[in-house]
Design a protein around this motif. Structure first.
Motif, PDB file in Angstrom:
ATOM      1  N   GLU A   1       0.807  -1.108  -0.073  1.00  0.00           N
ATOM      2  CA  GLU A   1      -0.188  -0.106   0.094  1.00  0.00           C
ATOM      3  C   GLU A   1       1.000   1.230   0.016  1.00  0.00           C
ATOM      4  OE1 GLU A   1      -3.248   0.624  -0.257  1.00  0.00           O
ATOM      5  OE2 GLU A   1      -3.394   2.818   0.280  1.00  0.00           O
ATOM      6  N   ASP A   2       1.871   1.231   0.812  1.00  0.00           N
ATOM      7  CA  ASP A   2       2.713   2.321   0.823  1.00  0.00           C
ATOM      8  C   ASP A   2       3.662   2.809  -0.310  1.00  0.00           C
ATOM      9  OD1 ASP A   2       1.937   2.689   3.500  1.00  0.00           O
ATOM     10  OD2 ASP A   2       3.608   1.985   4.484  1.00  0.00           O
ATOM     11  N   TYR A   3       3.722   1.807  -0.974  1.00  0.00           N
ATOM     12  CA  TYR A   3       4.636   1.760  -2.323  1.00  0.00           C
ATOM     13  C   TYR A   3       3.753   1.768  -3.542  1.00  0.00           C
ATOM     14  CZ  TYR A   3       9.025   1.935   0.611  1.00  0.00           C
ATOM     15  OH  TYR A   3      10.090   1.979   1.607  1.00  0.00           O
ATOM     16  N   LYS A   4       2.515   1.819  -3.276  1.00  0.00           N
ATOM     17  CA  LYS A   4       1.700   1.248  -4.584  1.00  0.00           C
ATOM     18  C   LYS A   4       2.038   2.361  -5.957  1.00  0.00           C
ATOM     19  CE  LYS A   4      -2.637   3.312  -3.499  1.00  0.00           C
ATOM     20  NZ  LYS A   4      -2.220   4.227  -2.389  1.00  0.00           N
ATOM     21  N   ASP A   5       2.190   3.666  -5.500  1.00  0.00           N
ATOM     22  CA  ASP A   5       2.421   4.518  -6.599  1.00  0.00           C
ATOM     23  C   ASP A   5       4.022   4.590  -6.883  1.00  0.00           C
ATOM     24  OD1 ASP A   5      -0.152   5.223  -6.635  1.00  0.00           O
ATOM     25  OD2 ASP A   5      -0.064   6.487  -4.948  1.00  0.00           O
ATOM     26  N   ILE A   6       4.784   3.771  -6.522  1.00  0.00           N
ATOM     27  CA  ILE A   6       6.076   3.904  -6.802  1.00  0.00           C
ATOM     28  C   ILE A   6       6.458   3.845  -8.685  1.00  0.00           C
ATOM     29  CG2 ILE A   6       6.869   1.511  -6.674  1.00  0.00           C
ATOM     30  CD1 ILE A   6       9.336   2.031  -5.178  1.00  0.00           C
ATOM     31  N   ARG A   7       7.631   4.645  -8.809  1.00  0.00           N
ATOM     32  CA  ARG A   7       7.904   4.802 -10.216  1.00  0.00           C
ATOM     33  C   ARG A   7       8.809   3.611 -10.843  1.00  0.00           C
ATOM     34  NH1 ARG A   7       7.371  11.189 -11.163  1.00  0.00           N
ATOM     35  NH2 ARG A   7       7.818  10.487 -13.464  1.00  0.00           N
ATOM     36  N   GLU A   8       9.846   3.546  -9.902  1.00  0.00           N
ATOM     37  CA  GLU A   8      10.917   2.496 -10.060  1.00  0.00           C
ATOM     38  C   GLU A   8      10.657   1.345  -9.350  1.00  0.00           C
ATOM     39  OE1 GLU A   8      14.945   3.249 -12.135  1.00  0.00           O
ATOM     40  OE2 GLU A   8      14.723   4.964 -11.075  1.00  0.00           O
ATOM     41  N   PRO A   9      10.770   0.076  -9.612  1.00  0.00           N
ATOM     42  CA  PRO A   9      10.587  -0.956  -8.565  1.00  0.00           C
ATOM     43  C   PRO A   9      11.633  -0.868  -7.266  1.00  0.00           C
ATOM     44  CG  PRO A   9      10.990  -1.821 -10.498  1.00  0.00           C
ATOM     45  CD  PRO A   9      11.188  -0.377 -10.803  1.00  0.00           C
TER      46      PRO A   9
ATOM     47  N   PRO B   1       5.695  -3.425  -7.943  1.00  0.00           N
ATOM     48  CA  PRO B   1       6.975  -3.758  -8.577  1.00  0.00           C
ATOM     49  C   PRO B   1       8.071  -3.692  -7.644  1.00  0.00           C
ATOM     50  CG  PRO B   1       5.870  -2.106  -9.621  1.00  0.00           C
ATOM     51  CD  PRO B   1       5.066  -2.393  -8.336  1.00  0.00           C
ATOM     52  N   HIS B   2       8.915  -4.813  -7.557  1.00  0.00           N
ATOM     53  CA  HIS B   2      10.015  -4.655  -6.496  1.00  0.00           C
ATOM     54  C   HIS B   2      11.249  -5.666  -7.179  1.00  0.00           C
ATOM     55  CE1 HIS B   2       7.853  -8.239  -5.165  1.00  0.00           C
ATOM     56  NE2 HIS B   2       8.684  -8.722  -5.114  1.00  0.00           N
ATOM     57  N   VAL B   3      12.497  -5.650  -6.505  1.00  0.00           N
ATOM     58  CA  VAL B   3      13.615  -6.297  -7.169  1.00  0.00           C
ATOM     59  C   VAL B   3      14.282  -6.494  -5.836  1.00  0.00           C
ATOM     60  CG1 VAL B   3      16.050  -5.928  -8.193  1.00  0.00           C
ATOM     61  CG2 VAL B   3      13.966  -4.840  -9.141  1.00  0.00           C
ATOM     62  N   GLY B   4      14.427  -7.593  -5.689  1.00  0.00           N
ATOM     63  CA  GLY B   4      15.174  -8.599  -4.728  1.00  0.00           C
ATOM     64  C   GLY B   4      16.748  -8.472  -4.558  1.00  0.00           C
TER      65      GLY B   4
END
Ligand code: PRP
Length: 177
Positions: free
Chosen positions: A26-34, A58-61
């Motif tokens: 929820e907190d990062y739902k509008d993130i532009r880059e993962p 979107p996220h990168v591990g």
């Protein structure tokens, strides 16, 4: 077995990890880059794997391995990078994933280290937080559980490399460990 008692059972862990993932998503739902999610080895590997799979944005591990010198000198400021993170963090939102916060020394070091890489933001998620009475009052953005100040093992946490893969978090018997 040298386990004294279960502190957090596997169902509570699973439920809480889902809640943390929902909050982070929820907190990062509008993130532009993962979002770059950096798990700190070794202890965070199980928490990291579970958390990532419930995230919906979107996220990168990424992974990083650090070590502190023994308990006594943990407070003196020595953290050694064994293996650095691989992603370029410059201009990016970064979330550090830790299994446990004890003295706060490791996270205090990591937050400063990551900020020095010109990150856009650095936040922290910790599965288990012990009462932090020591010299590093670290601000944690997401906390799974507050736990008593006892030696805990399981769900990534070890005693001399044992017990990491227990599916629950338990207190080790100080008499028998
Ligand atoms: C644990 C944990 C944190 C650190 C927290 O790592 O994973 O990195 O201790 O303690 P602090 O708040 O007092 O700094 P540990 O040194 O046990 O290594 P491991 O993760 O490889 O087991």
């Amino acid at each position: 077995m040298k386990i004294k008692n279960t502190i957090i059972d596997s169902q509570r862990i699973e439920q809480r990890v889902k809640e943390l993932a929902a909050q982070i998503s929820e907190d990062y739902k509008d993130i532009r880059e993962p979002l770059i999610i950096v798990g700190i080895l070794k202890g965070s590997f199980i928490f990291m794997a579970d958390l990532c799979r419930y995230l919906t944005m979107p996220h990168v591990g990424d992974l990083m391995s650090v070590s502190s010198y023994g308990n006594a000198s943990k407070r003196s400021g020595n953290v050694r990078i064994i293996m650095d993170a691989r992603e370029n963090q410059e201009g990016r939102d970064v979330l550090i994933v830790e299994d446990i916060l004890d003295s706060g020394h490791t996270l205090d070091y990591l937050i400063k280290n990551f900020k020095s890489r010109y990150t856009k933001s650095v936040k922290t998620v910790v599965l288990a937080r012990k009462p932090n009475e020591l010299a590093f009052p670290v601000e944690i953005d997401y906390v799974g559980f507050d736990i008593p100040s006892v030696w805990v093992v399981g769900y990534g946490l070890d005693y001399a490399e044992r017990y990491r893969t227990l599916p629950y978090i338990a207190e080790l018997d100080p008499e028998e460990r």
